[in-house]
Design a protein around this motif. Structure first.
Motif, mmCIF file in Angstrom:
data_model
loop_
_atom_site.group_PDB
_atom_site.id
_atom_site.type_symbol
_atom_site.label_atom_id
_atom_site.label_comp_id
_atom_site.label_asym_id
_atom_site.label_seq_id
_atom_site.Cartn_x
_atom_site.Cartn_y
_atom_site.Cartn_z
ATOM 1 N N ASP A 204 -27.493 -22.241 44.993
ATOM 2 C CA ASP A 204 -27.924 -22.493 46.423
ATOM 3 C C ASP A 204 -26.236 -22.590 47.338
ATOM 4 N N TYR B 4 -26.144 -19.660 59.507
ATOM 5 C CA TYR B 4 -26.390 -19.730 58.156
ATOM 6 C C TYR B 4 -27.967 -19.713 57.822
ATOM 7 N N LYS B 5 -28.583 -20.687 58.563
ATOM 8 C CA LYS B 5 -30.247 -21.056 58.691
ATOM 9 C C LYS B 5 -30.912 -19.900 59.164
ATOM 10 N N LEU C 117 -30.556 -16.879 56.642
ATOM 11 C CA LEU C 117 -31.556 -17.078 55.601
ATOM 12 C C LEU C 117 -32.982 -16.752 56.067
ATOM 13 N N MET D 3 -33.391 -23.822 50.026
ATOM 14 C CA MET D 3 -31.868 -23.933 50.029
ATOM 15 C C MET D 3 -31.279 -24.731 50.826
ATOM 16 N N ARG E 126 -34.243 -13.443 55.823
ATOM 17 C CA ARG E 126 -34.379 -12.579 54.731
ATOM 18 C C ARG E 126 -35.217 -13.197 53.660
ATOM 19 N N TYR E 127 -35.681 -14.684 53.842
ATOM 20 C CA TYR E 127 -36.566 -15.177 52.899
ATOM 21 C C TYR E 127 -37.912 -15.857 53.459
ATOM 22 N N VAL F 274 -36.112 -21.016 52.231
ATOM 23 C CA VAL F 274 -35.160 -21.146 53.134
ATOM 24 C C VAL F 274 -35.143 -22.723 53.155
ATOM 25 N N LYS G 3 -24.357 -19.519 47.257
ATOM 26 C CA LYS G 3 -24.748 -18.502 48.321
ATOM 27 C C LYS G 3 -24.181 -19.026 49.758
#
Length: 280
Positions: A34, A55-56, A59, A71, A62-63, A68, A37
């Motif tokens: 993590d 970044y949040k 994520l 991570m 994509r997830y 999320v 990444k």
């Protein structure tokens, strides 16, 4: 002005810190992945709150929300370790699932087919591993604590994160394991070993379970060790309706984690709604 760049030394120190906290090897590896990444996203830039928020958002596109949040928990743990509290971000809100998607839940009937298929294919070891995990609720990493000594006494002791808990082995399971132990002339230590005499690992078990799917007519996406633990939890809760006791059996420190394990399937949820009979 303080430099907010993540260095290799900081990452190494963080891993050592996790090890000192007695995190499991699996957990330490997850934190490493993590953090890697996040550093890839960051590149040569220094950390800012705006970048962490970006970044949040990245994520979240994509997830799944649960991934999320997992991570972000790793990242927040690192930021806390570094003393950069001002950069920590809130996790995404996740509405608790009312039921488990049917395509992901391993049913009792499918479990039976997997065990019977292992017998049919003469895959005795994986058949016993499946039954051991499902009848005790242990984690795959705790399979090493199923030893000749624990089978003889009926109690295994799983240790980790500074804690130890008792795992009771059902009588029928003990009889099957004793037969297996005698047949394979295992005198002491872990029961489930590779051909080289080493304890089986997550990869061994995963691969052998997947190999049963086609013949057992069970979707491969449902077949992995942790789903056996979920089946144990749901079966126990239907019998006892005691979530606190179940949390102890599973080794959970929070009942909120246990609640995830006892979510019923969509089919069962629909049947319960139908039985309410509120349409005139």
């Amino acid at each position: 002005m303080e430099n907010h760049t993540i260095t290799s030394e900081m990452k190494d120190s963080f891993i050592q810190y996790l090890i000192q906290e007695e995190k499991s090897r699996h957990t330490v590896e997850k934190y490493q992945r993590d953090l890697k990444k996040f550093t890839r996203f960051l590149g040569a830039r220094e950390i800012t709150k705006d970048l962490v928020i970006e970044y949040k958002k990245n994520l979240s596109e994509r997830y799944a929300v649960s991934s999320v949040n997992s991570m972000l928990a790793s990242l927040n743990h690192f930021l806390q370790f570094a003393g950069w509290y001002e950069f920590k971000v809130k996790q995404m809100k996740l509405q608790r699932q009312v039921y488990c998607p049917e395509e992901k839940e391993l049913t009792r009937e499918e479990y039976n087919r997997l065990v019977n298929t292992a017998k049919f294919m003469k895959k005795e070891r994986i058949g016993l591993i499946i039954q051991t995990i499902c009848s005790t609720g242990i984690r795959i990493s705790e399979l090493i604590y199923i030893t000749v000594e624990s089978v003889q006494s009926g109690i295994a002791y799983a240790t980790g994160k500074g804690k130890s808990r008792q795992i009771f082995l059902p009588h029928k399971l003990r009889m099957l394991l004793m037969k297996y132990i005698r047949k394979n002339r295992i005198s002491r230590g872990p029961v489930f070993l590779t051909k080289e005499g080493k304890p089986v690992n997550r990869s061994n078990v995963w691969k052998e379970m997947k190999a049963l799917c086609a013949t057992a007519k069970v979707l491969a996406v449902k077949v992995f060790p942790h789903n056996l633990r979920h089946l144990f939890a749901r079966t126990y809760y239907r019998m006892e309706k005691d979530i606190s006791k179940l949390a102890d059996l599973l080794g959970h420190s929070s009942i909120n984690t246990t609640r995830i394990y006892i979510v019923t399937s969509g089919t069962e949820h629909r049947q319960q709604i139908e039985r309410m009979n509120l349409i005139l």
